[in-house]
Scaffold this active site. Structure first.
Site, PDB file in Angstrom:
ATOM      1  N   LYS A 147     -19.738  34.483  -1.711  1.00 28.24           N
ATOM      2  CA  LYS A 147     -20.506  35.682  -1.361  1.00 28.24           C
ATOM      3  C   LYS A 147     -21.392  35.499  -0.141  1.00 28.24           C
ATOM      4  O   LYS A 147     -21.585  36.436   0.622  1.00 28.24           O
ATOM      5  CB  LYS A 147     -21.337  36.145  -2.554  1.00 28.24           C
ATOM      6  CG  LYS A 147     -22.418  35.165  -2.983  1.00 28.24           C
ATOM      7  CD  LYS A 147     -23.028  35.578  -4.329  1.00 28.24           C
ATOM      8  CE  LYS A 147     -24.126  34.631  -4.732  1.00 28.24           C
ATOM      9  NZ  LYS A 147     -24.446  34.707  -6.159  1.00 28.24           N
TER      10      LYS A 147
ATOM     11  N   ARG B 246     -32.405  36.516 -16.011  1.00 24.69           N
ATOM     12  CA  ARG B 246     -31.580  37.432 -15.223  1.00 24.69           C
ATOM     13  C   ARG B 246     -30.539  37.931 -16.220  1.00 24.69           C
ATOM     14  O   ARG B 246     -30.924  38.421 -17.271  1.00 24.69           O
ATOM     15  CB  ARG B 246     -31.000  36.756 -13.976  1.00 24.69           C
ATOM     16  CG  ARG B 246     -30.592  37.791 -12.914  1.00 24.69           C
ATOM     17  CD  ARG B 246     -30.068  37.198 -11.616  1.00 24.69           C
ATOM     18  NE  ARG B 246     -28.708  36.697 -11.749  1.00 24.69           N
ATOM     19  CZ  ARG B 246     -28.008  36.174 -10.737  1.00 24.69           C
ATOM     20  NH1 ARG B 246     -28.558  36.075  -9.529  1.00 24.69           N
ATOM     21  NH2 ARG B 246     -26.783  35.730 -10.916  1.00 24.69           N
TER      22      ARG B 246
HETATM   23  C1  LIG Z   1     -24.447  33.447  -6.540  1.00 23.94           C
HETATM   24  C2  LIG Z   1     -24.036  32.966  -7.855  1.00 23.94           C
HETATM   25  C3  LIG Z   1     -23.627  31.628  -8.018  1.00 23.94           C
HETATM   26  C4  LIG Z   1     -23.678  30.611  -6.903  1.00 23.94           C
HETATM   27  O1  LIG Z   1     -24.995  30.173  -6.691  1.00 23.94           O
HETATM   28  P1  LIG Z   1     -25.333  28.981  -5.668  1.00 23.94           P
HETATM   29  O2  LIG Z   1     -26.771  28.716  -5.904  1.00 23.94           O
HETATM   30  O3  LIG Z   1     -25.053  29.512  -4.292  1.00 23.94           O
HETATM   31  O4  LIG Z   1     -24.466  27.848  -6.010  1.00 23.94           O
HETATM   32  C5  LIG Z   1     -23.184  31.233  -9.272  1.00 23.94           C
HETATM   33  N1  LIG Z   1     -23.168  32.099 -10.310  1.00 23.94           N
HETATM   34  C6  LIG Z   1     -23.551  33.393 -10.197  1.00 23.94           C
HETATM   35  C7  LIG Z   1     -23.499  34.278 -11.397  1.00 23.94           C
HETATM   36  C8  LIG Z   1     -24.004  33.861  -8.968  1.00 23.94           C
HETATM   37  O5  LIG Z   1     -24.395  35.144  -8.847  1.00 23.94           O
END
Ligand SMILES: *Cc1c(COP(=O)(O)O)cnc(C)c1O
Length: 352
Positions: free
Chosen positions: A35, A128
């Site tokens: 993302k 969250r």
């Molecule tokens: C963005 C996201 C990740 C990745 O997080 P990083 O800190 O970039 O490794 C993993 N799981 C979910 C649900 C996310 O939204």
């Protein structure tokens, strides 16, 4: 064209391969999270031979871009009710926490003659997304009555809203609950997903609870830094993504504005340190594309003074280089700036 983000694909791939190797030693499969670079097609197409188990993104539009890649695709954000049709079409798995949404996914999947795989998210304290652990039994009971969806695992997300650090306690509880539910309801669990880049340190310390068999890794692979404590990981490159911006003005001027100080472009009353007359360079990039506090100049003698929407002002007085108009300044970025720069249509992306 400047500004641009240069993506050194070999360095990024090398990071991913190192992480995959490290994780596979602990029986952990890696989903690479795309993302932060908007699943840029040229980057993503390079990743499928890195030994990863899947590509994960929070936006369904990004998974749609990957539809022709022969690899598992996972939707990370809890689906919106209005996107369930695309979720069933373009995601092989989605992370879920709401029964209504799972019902809608099941309905769409049945209409398409498909089964949609879901991972049930549990809230282990970060507040969250996720089903509250006390409610999980009841939740599974309801999900099992929905045709068209299959529970393939449990997961949690930490260090995102609440800043809660993953540890043996909260991830241990996740494994315990997942195993209890699997036993009770005869689930065929493929994944127990132990979080994001903030969980990696547990693996390095040999403390990742046995049973966690998946991590969803974004930032650590890009910036070479784990995110529970912000520690650099020696085996990883921290310069795979570099921002480059061009100087449009460079002049000797005072360091403190002249006149009565009101508000800056963002409604804040600024404070200026008096450094006397300094050499000020303006580069053509601003808050629409980056966060000035999140830029780290590769020339260590440059200070970032501030930025407005389209201009970033640098103090280059102490640099050994004699900068002039047209010169290009390079930066490493923190996660927030990277996200903005990759999302900004005004910043070119160059994969080398
Ligand atoms: C963005 C996201 C990740 C990745 O997080 P990083 O800190 O970039 O490794 C993993 N799981 C979910 C649900 C996310 O939204």
């Amino acid at each position: 064209m400047y500004p641009e983000v240069v993506i050194k694909i070999d360095k990024y791939k090398s990071n991913i391969k190192s992480l995959v190797e490290r994780c596979s030693g602990a029986n952990v499969k890696v989903w690479i999270v795309t993302k932060s670079f908007c699943a840029h097609p040229h980057i993503v197409s390079n990743l499928i031979d890195c030994g990863i188990d899947g590509l994960a993104d929070s936006r369904i539009q990004n998974l749609k871009k990957m539809k022709d890649l022969n690899i598992k695709k996972i939707l990370l954000r809890i689906p919106m009710l209005n996107e369930v049709d695309d979720v069933v079409e373009y995601a092989d798995y989605s992370l879920n926490s709401e029964i209504e949404t799972i019902y809608a996914l099941g309905e769409r999947a049945r209409k398409k003659g498909k089964k949609h795989n879901i991972i049930i998210m549990l809230d282990m304290g970060d507040l969250r997304e996720g089903v509250w652990p006390d409610d999980v039994d009841d939740f599974i009971n309801k999900v099992l009555k929905i045709e068209g969806v299959e529970i393939k695992g449990f997961g949690t997300n930490l260090t995102c809203y609440g800043g809660v650090i993953p540890d043996e306690n909260n991830l241990g509880r996740l494994v315990k609950i997942a195993k209890e539910m699997a036993e009770k309801y005869k689930l065929d669990l493929e994944y127990i997903s132990g979080g994001n880049s903030s969980s990696y340190y547990l693996l390095e310390d040999g403390k990742l609870p046995v049973g966690i068999n998946n991590l969803r890794l974004g930032e650590i692979a890009i910036l070479g830094r784990e995110t529970a404590f912000g520690k650099r990981i020696d085996m990883l490159h921290d310069d795979a993504f570099i921002l480059r911006a061009q100087i449009v003005e460079i002049k000797n001027k005072p360091s403190v504005p002249i006149g009565n100080i009101g508000m800056d472009a963002f409604g804040n009353k600024p404070y200026y340190e008096d450094r006397g007359i300094i050499k000020r360079a303006i580069i053509a990039i601003g808050r629409q594309d980056i966060n000035p506090d999140g830029l780290i100049p590769l020339d260590p003698n440059i200070d970032i003074l501030g930025a407005s929407s389209d201009h970033t002002i640098l103090d280059v007085t102490k640099s050994d280089r004699n900068y002039k108009v047209g010169d290009v300044i390079e930066f490493k970025m923190d996660y927030g700036s990277l996200l903005k720069a990759m999302t900004s249509e005004y910043v070119d992306k160059v994969v080398v």
